[in-house]
Design an enzyme around this catalytic site. Sequence first.
Site, PDB file in Angstrom:
ATOM      1  N   LYS A 185      55.940 -33.573  41.521  1.00 39.36           N
ATOM      2  CA  LYS A 185      55.402 -34.878  41.102  1.00 39.36           C
ATOM      3  C   LYS A 185      56.301 -36.023  41.590  1.00 39.36           C
ATOM      4  CE  LYS A 185      51.781 -33.301  39.224  1.00 39.36           C
ATOM      5  NZ  LYS A 185      51.478 -32.425  38.126  1.00 39.36           N
TER       6      LYS A 185
HETATM    7  C1  LIG Z   1      50.560 -31.605  37.451  1.00 36.73           C
HETATM    8  C2  LIG Z   1      49.271 -31.782  36.772  1.00 36.73           C
HETATM    9  C3  LIG Z   1      49.096 -31.472  35.407  1.00 36.73           C
HETATM   10  C4  LIG Z   1      50.167 -30.958  34.508  1.00 36.73           C
HETATM   11  O1  LIG Z   1      50.928 -29.998  35.070  1.00 36.73           O
HETATM   12  P1  LIG Z   1      52.188 -29.329  34.348  1.00 36.73           P
HETATM   13  O2  LIG Z   1      52.624 -28.365  35.395  1.00 36.73           O
HETATM   14  O3  LIG Z   1      51.688 -28.677  33.117  1.00 36.73           O
HETATM   15  O4  LIG Z   1      53.189 -30.385  34.058  1.00 36.73           O
HETATM   16  C5  LIG Z   1      47.867 -31.731  34.834  1.00 36.73           C
HETATM   17  N1  LIG Z   1      46.867 -32.246  35.547  1.00 36.73           N
HETATM   18  C6  LIG Z   1      46.985 -32.572  36.857  1.00 36.73           C
HETATM   19  C7  LIG Z   1      45.829 -33.189  37.563  1.00 36.73           C
HETATM   20  C8  LIG Z   1      48.187 -32.322  37.513  1.00 36.73           C
HETATM   21  O5  LIG Z   1      48.301 -32.618  38.806  1.00 36.73           O
END
Ligand SMILES: *Cc1c(COP(=O)(O)O)cnc(C)c1O
Length: 385
Positions: A185
């Site tokens: 992210k």
């Molecule tokens: C990254 C992401 C999440 C959450 O991911 P985690 O790995 O649980 O932190 C949820 N929705 C979307 C669209 C994502 O890209």
Amino acid sequence: MSADEPIPLARPVIGDRERELVDAVLRSRQLSLGPTVTRFEEMWAERIGTRHAVACSSGTAGLHCCLHALGLGPGDEVITSSFSFVASANVILYTGATPVFAEVDPLTFNMDPAAVEAAITPRTKAILIVDIFGYPAEVPALVDIARRHGLGIVEDACQSIDGDYDGRKLGTFGHPAVYGFYANKQLTTAEGGVILTDDDDLYRLLKSLTNQGRSDDGAWLVHSRLGFNYRLSDVHAAIGVAQIERLDWMQDARARIAGLYQQRMAGIDGVTPMYEGPQRRSWFVYAPRLAPDLDRDAIIGRLEAEGISAKPYLPCIHLQPYYRDEHGHRPGELAVTEAISASTIALPFFCEMTDAQVDRVCDAVQRAIQAERAGATGAVGARAT
Ligand SMILES: *Cc1c(COP(=O)(O)O)cnc(C)c1O
């Protein structure tokens, strides 16, 4: 990096500041429920301009708590997008409710408000907004639909960290918004997330839900509701504090790399660069579209052979094996979503990418497309003779 070194899809920025703050937490022996988590939450609330921020162990955990707080259960429906990471629909299933997938807009790839409204039934209880690829969804229109139909809203802004709609930060529209901090992210805590909200009651409930249903007054080992262990540790929060300190720089770096990509991709036949519309994109991935005649897997294979990571991204949720087998979803349900999902390709994208690396990726994409098209023409020619 040397000219032919592999280029990964994503790569977090980790520096001395992250090491220093993690080390300070380790030395303090206060590894969880400590002051660094509180500091991390305060930094988010201040940055986004919400009254509260609740740190949690992942974006998925944060979304689950927000949906749980709406009191959803079996028989309830939640309208969401299939063009998303599987977590955003899974959290609906965790509550016992059913995800209903609304068609997306062919340019923004986000839910089409008209499709959302058309999907409302007497069983609909909420809308789960997703801001995919960091481009904000039509939040004001969706808020309006929810208000007119008496529906709850939760926003999955996991791909739109620090994003906004018309300059108003996501998370400040009156419903909770969630960021995720997995290592790919815009900002990472290795694993982690945060929920942003202005609602004091929801804040207290979320604090309790993420911490085993602990009583609101924080009394030791008094559990007033069924909760979860969705806490973020202070070790992870320490990484996050250092990351927020460099967030402006990281966002600018991503936007700059994206700009280079956009320019180069616009000149490559067979590629549609990412959409640039009236809203600012919080750059999460660089995922342009390939022309429908191109074999995406073959192109990915050619890139990987040159040490360049690439992935088909995103697979739509309703066609995941589990959603087909257990929930009866089938190809053809969502023509726009499926066409987008079949053509987008994620390319290497990270803050510290060099101009030379962007050039190398773009050159390789161009060569791969030319080789594929030459091969396809060659095959037709061979059959014809
Ligand atoms: C990254 C992401 C999440 C959450 O991911 P985690 O790995 O649980 O932190 C949820 N929705 C979307 C669209 C994502 O890209």
